[in-house]
Design an enzyme around this catalytic site. Structure first.
Site, PDB file in Angstrom:
ATOM      1  N   SER A  18      77.572  68.413  43.949  1.00  0.00           N
ATOM      2  CA  SER A  18      78.292  67.147  43.887  1.00  0.00           C
ATOM      3  C   SER A  18      77.294  65.994  43.851  1.00  0.00           C
ATOM      4  O   SER A  18      76.122  66.161  44.231  1.00  0.00           O
ATOM      5  CB  SER A  18      79.191  67.044  45.132  1.00  0.00           C
ATOM      6  OG  SER A  18      79.776  65.772  45.256  1.00  0.00           O
ATOM      7  N   ILE A  20      74.679  63.061  43.767  1.00  0.00           N
ATOM      8  CA  ILE A  20      73.284  62.900  43.356  1.00  0.00           C
ATOM      9  C   ILE A  20      72.648  64.261  43.042  1.00  0.00           C
ATOM     10  O   ILE A  20      71.946  64.420  42.037  1.00  0.00           O
ATOM     11  CB  ILE A  20      72.504  62.212  44.508  1.00  0.00           C
ATOM     12  CG1 ILE A  20      73.051  60.799  44.758  1.00  0.00           C
ATOM     13  CG2 ILE A  20      71.007  62.186  44.234  1.00  0.00           C
ATOM     14  CD1 ILE A  20      72.705  60.239  46.122  1.00  0.00           C
ATOM     15  N   SER A 142      67.846  58.092  54.023  1.00  0.00           N
ATOM     16  CA  SER A 142      68.666  56.911  53.750  1.00  0.00           C
ATOM     17  C   SER A 142      68.079  55.719  54.495  1.00  0.00           C
ATOM     18  O   SER A 142      67.557  55.865  55.602  1.00  0.00           O
ATOM     19  CB  SER A 142      70.113  57.130  54.207  1.00  0.00           C
ATOM     20  OG  SER A 142      70.832  55.908  54.101  1.00  0.00           O
ATOM     21  N   TYR A 167      75.675  59.399  61.693  1.00  0.00           N
ATOM     22  CA  TYR A 167      75.076  59.594  60.361  1.00  0.00           C
ATOM     23  C   TYR A 167      73.703  58.918  60.304  1.00  0.00           C
ATOM     24  O   TYR A 167      72.720  59.506  59.836  1.00  0.00           O
ATOM     25  CB  TYR A 167      76.013  59.023  59.288  1.00  0.00           C
ATOM     26  CG  TYR A 167      75.453  59.107  57.884  1.00  0.00           C
ATOM     27  CD1 TYR A 167      75.325  60.336  57.239  1.00  0.00           C
ATOM     28  CD2 TYR A 167      75.037  57.951  57.205  1.00  0.00           C
ATOM     29  CE1 TYR A 167      74.800  60.419  55.954  1.00  0.00           C
ATOM     30  CE2 TYR A 167      74.510  58.028  55.920  1.00  0.00           C
ATOM     31  CZ  TYR A 167      74.395  59.267  55.302  1.00  0.00           C
ATOM     32  OH  TYR A 167      73.866  59.349  54.028  1.00  0.00           O
ATOM     33  N   LYS A 171      69.928  60.638  59.755  1.00  0.00           N
ATOM     34  CA  LYS A 171      68.995  60.240  58.689  1.00  0.00           C
ATOM     35  C   LYS A 171      67.675  59.759  59.279  1.00  0.00           C
ATOM     36  O   LYS A 171      66.611  59.957  58.682  1.00  0.00           O
ATOM     37  CB  LYS A 171      69.639  59.171  57.790  1.00  0.00           C
ATOM     38  CG  LYS A 171      70.763  59.732  56.925  1.00  0.00           C
ATOM     39  CD  LYS A 171      70.220  60.764  55.938  1.00  0.00           C
ATOM     40  CE  LYS A 171      71.267  61.558  55.230  1.00  0.00           C
ATOM     41  NZ  LYS A 171      70.723  62.550  54.295  1.00  0.00           N
ATOM     42  N   SER A 202      79.933  56.004  44.453  1.00  0.00           N
ATOM     43  CA  SER A 202      80.777  56.875  43.624  1.00  0.00           C
ATOM     44  C   SER A 202      80.671  58.356  43.984  1.00  0.00           C
ATOM     45  O   SER A 202      81.329  59.187  43.368  1.00  0.00           O
ATOM     46  CB  SER A 202      80.394  56.696  42.147  1.00  0.00           C
ATOM     47  OG  SER A 202      79.016  56.984  41.984  1.00  0.00           O
TER      48      SER A 202
HETATM   49  N1  LIG Z   1      75.934  58.106  48.539  1.00  0.00           N
HETATM   50  C1  LIG Z   1      75.121  57.280  49.190  1.00  0.00           C
HETATM   51  O1  LIG Z   1      75.348  56.059  49.226  1.00  0.00           O
HETATM   52  C2  LIG Z   1      73.912  57.796  49.899  1.00  0.00           C
HETATM   53  C3  LIG Z   1      73.007  56.867  50.440  1.00  0.00           C
HETATM   54  C4  LIG Z   1      71.890  57.351  51.116  1.00  0.00           C
HETATM   55  C5  LIG Z   1      71.685  58.708  51.223  1.00  0.00           C
HETATM   56  N2  LIG Z   1      72.590  59.583  50.696  1.00  0.00           N
HETATM   57  C6  LIG Z   1      72.341  61.025  50.858  1.00  0.00           C
HETATM   58  O2  LIG Z   1      72.320  61.628  49.581  1.00  0.00           O
HETATM   59  C7  LIG Z   1      72.591  63.031  49.729  1.00  0.00           C
HETATM   60  C8  LIG Z   1      73.591  63.462  48.678  1.00  0.00           C
HETATM   61  O3  LIG Z   1      74.828  62.839  48.983  1.00  0.00           O
HETATM   62  P1  LIG Z   1      75.849  62.312  47.878  1.00  0.00           P
HETATM   63  O4  LIG Z   1      75.974  60.850  48.103  1.00  0.00           O
HETATM   64  O5  LIG Z   1      75.499  62.816  46.543  1.00  0.00           O
HETATM   65  O6  LIG Z   1      77.211  62.948  48.448  1.00  0.00           O
HETATM   66  P2  LIG Z   1      78.108  64.180  47.976  1.00  0.00           P
HETATM   67  O7  LIG Z   1      78.623  63.928  46.615  1.00  0.00           O
HETATM   68  O8  LIG Z   1      79.100  64.351  49.068  1.00  0.00           O
HETATM   69  O9  LIG Z   1      77.099  65.406  47.947  1.00  0.00           O
HETATM   70  C9  LIG Z   1      76.719  66.038  49.149  1.00  0.00           C
HETATM   71  C10 LIG Z   1      76.327  67.457  48.863  1.00  0.00           C
HETATM   72  O10 LIG Z   1      76.011  68.105  50.116  1.00  0.00           O
HETATM   73  C11 LIG Z   1      76.751  69.323  50.184  1.00  0.00           C
HETATM   74  N3  LIG Z   1      77.087  69.707  51.555  1.00  0.00           N
HETATM   75  C12 LIG Z   1      77.700  68.959  52.489  1.00  0.00           C
HETATM   76  N4  LIG Z   1      77.880  69.676  53.612  1.00  0.00           N
HETATM   77  C13 LIG Z   1      77.370  70.912  53.374  1.00  0.00           C
HETATM   78  C14 LIG Z   1      77.278  72.111  54.122  1.00  0.00           C
HETATM   79  N5  LIG Z   1      77.774  72.193  55.362  1.00  0.00           N
HETATM   80  N6  LIG Z   1      76.685  73.191  53.573  1.00  0.00           N
HETATM   81  C15 LIG Z   1      76.202  73.132  52.307  1.00  0.00           C
HETATM   82  N7  LIG Z   1      76.275  72.024  51.533  1.00  0.00           N
HETATM   83  C16 LIG Z   1      76.856  70.935  52.056  1.00  0.00           C
HETATM   84  C17 LIG Z   1      78.016  69.037  49.393  1.00  0.00           C
HETATM   85  O11 LIG Z   1      78.630  70.250  49.027  1.00  0.00           O
HETATM   86  P3  LIG Z   1      80.203  70.302  48.611  1.00  0.00           P
HETATM   87  O12 LIG Z   1      80.234  70.138  47.148  1.00  0.00           O
HETATM   88  O13 LIG Z   1      80.642  71.649  49.067  1.00  0.00           O
HETATM   89  O14 LIG Z   1      80.882  69.198  49.347  1.00  0.00           O
HETATM   90  C18 LIG Z   1      77.448  68.262  48.218  1.00  0.00           C
HETATM   91  O15 LIG Z   1      76.900  69.138  47.259  1.00  0.00           O
HETATM   92  C19 LIG Z   1      73.069  63.214  51.172  1.00  0.00           C
HETATM   93  O16 LIG Z   1      72.004  63.707  51.951  1.00  0.00           O
HETATM   94  C20 LIG Z   1      73.396  61.804  51.611  1.00  0.00           C
HETATM   95  O17 LIG Z   1      73.292  61.639  53.008  1.00  0.00           O
HETATM   96  C21 LIG Z   1      73.693  59.165  50.027  1.00  0.00           C
END
Ligand SMILES: NC(=O)c1ccc[n+]([C@@H]2O[C@H](COP(=O)([O-])OP(=O)(O)OC[C@H]3O[C@@H](n4cnc5c(N)ncnc54)[C@H](OP(=O)(O)O)[C@@H]3O)[C@@H](O)[C@H]2O)c1
Length: 290
Positions: A18, A20, A142, A167, A171, A202
């Protein structure tokens, strides 16, 4: 060993089903890498593989819920049995749990997935990273870590759980872990760097947030100028995996502005040491690693 790709780069990437991570997995495979994507949902993994072939490289899916330490250990065994080299280990999976929940190991869920799983998986795969040198550990952190402190008397928020604070602390732990790992691996050719992907409204990260937070994030996703895109977050991830400077440089925190100082709470040597020891205790390993 089932891989024949002795000369092909192998990237292990958590959270590639999912947001990034999904885009980054596709990009890295397009550049020719074999990408071992870790995710908890088999259907999402199968869809990823089906959607993204043919590529110059390859995407293979490994199902594992990183919330459970036994699963992290069996995942590591599966990866070691499948890939005779690992060139990059990318800890990108993350979540923000709305309510305080404990995993079957009795650990607060956000801390377990965002920090302890990377800590344990790195421990389990380190020998393979060492025999594959030069190699990299990349961690999706983050900038929200700047809002957090370590409360070592209650690191898992048993009192007054707040999802955003939990959260942010998880981080903070990922940044402190990366810096400490880099120092401990100073005499090796394994680098460790972390980055902030930007605010990416998104993605699915906020799916479990309170309804008003989700409404704000949804609005932010469609208002131009707020936050950044999944493509930009993925570009930053891929940069740390592929750019030559992160093959040499280690112990850095990277944002859209380049290498940036993380918070002093993250850089503090005593905090890093305490976090390392607490983490080792929580996953049941000797803290004197590597
Ligand atoms: N979006 C932002 O604004 C932002 C900002 C700073 C940092 N980040 C960091 O960027 C990274 C990617 O997040 P994203 O924003 O792309 O969100 P996302 O779309 O929710 O992607 C998160 C990914 O982590 C996986 N995941 C979550 N819990 C898990 C578990 N228990 N076991 C295995 N996989 C698991 C999810 O798998 P599923 O497909 O099964 O849900 C998904 O593939 C995260 O570390 C997040 O903290 C995001």
């Amino acid at each position: 060993m089932t891989t024949s790709a002795d000369t092909q780069r192998v990237v292990v990437l958590t959270g590639g089903t999912s947001g990034i991570g999904r885009i980054a997995a596709t990009e890295l495979a397009t550049q020719g890498a074999t990408v071992a994507v870790i995710g908890r949902d088999q259907t999402r993994g199968d869809t990823l593989v089906a959607d993204t072939t043919p590529l110059d490289g390859d995407i293979r899916f490994h199902q594992a819920d990183l919330a459970t330490q036994a699963t992290v250990r069996s995942l590591a065994t599966e990866l070691l049995d499948t890939y005779d080299r690992i060139d990059a280990l990318v800890h990108n999976a993350g979540l923000s749990a709305h309510r305080r929940t404990e995993t079957e190991d009795g650990v607060e869920l956000t801390f377990a997935v965002n920090h302890l799983a990377p800590y344990l998986l790195t421990h389990e795969l380190l020998d393979r990273l060492r025999t594959s040198e030069p190699t990299r550990v990349v961690v999706t952190a983050s900038d929200i870590h700047r809002r957090a402190t370590f409360d070592f008397d209650d690191i898992q928020f048993t009192n007054e759980y707040d999802s955003l604070q939990a959260y942010a602390r998880s981080k903070l732990a990922t940044v402190a872990f990366t810096l400490e790992l880099a120092d401990r691996l100073e005499d090796t050719e394994v680098t460790a760097n972390c980055f902030h992907p930007g605010f990416v409204p998104s993605t699915n990260l906020f799916r479990d947030a309170p309804i008003w937070t989700r409404a704000m994030v949804r609005a932010a996703a469609i208002i131009p100028g707020i936050g950044t895109t999944q493509q930009e977050g993925a570009r930053r991830l891929c940069h740390l995996v592929t750019a030559p400077e992160f093959g040499d440089g280690t112990g850095t925190y990277v944002t859209g502005e380049g290498i940036t100082s993380p918070s002093t709470e993250a850089t503090d040597p005593e905090n890093r040491q305490r976090l390392w020891t607490i983490s080792a205790d929580l996953v049941g390993i000797d803290p004197d690693w590597p």
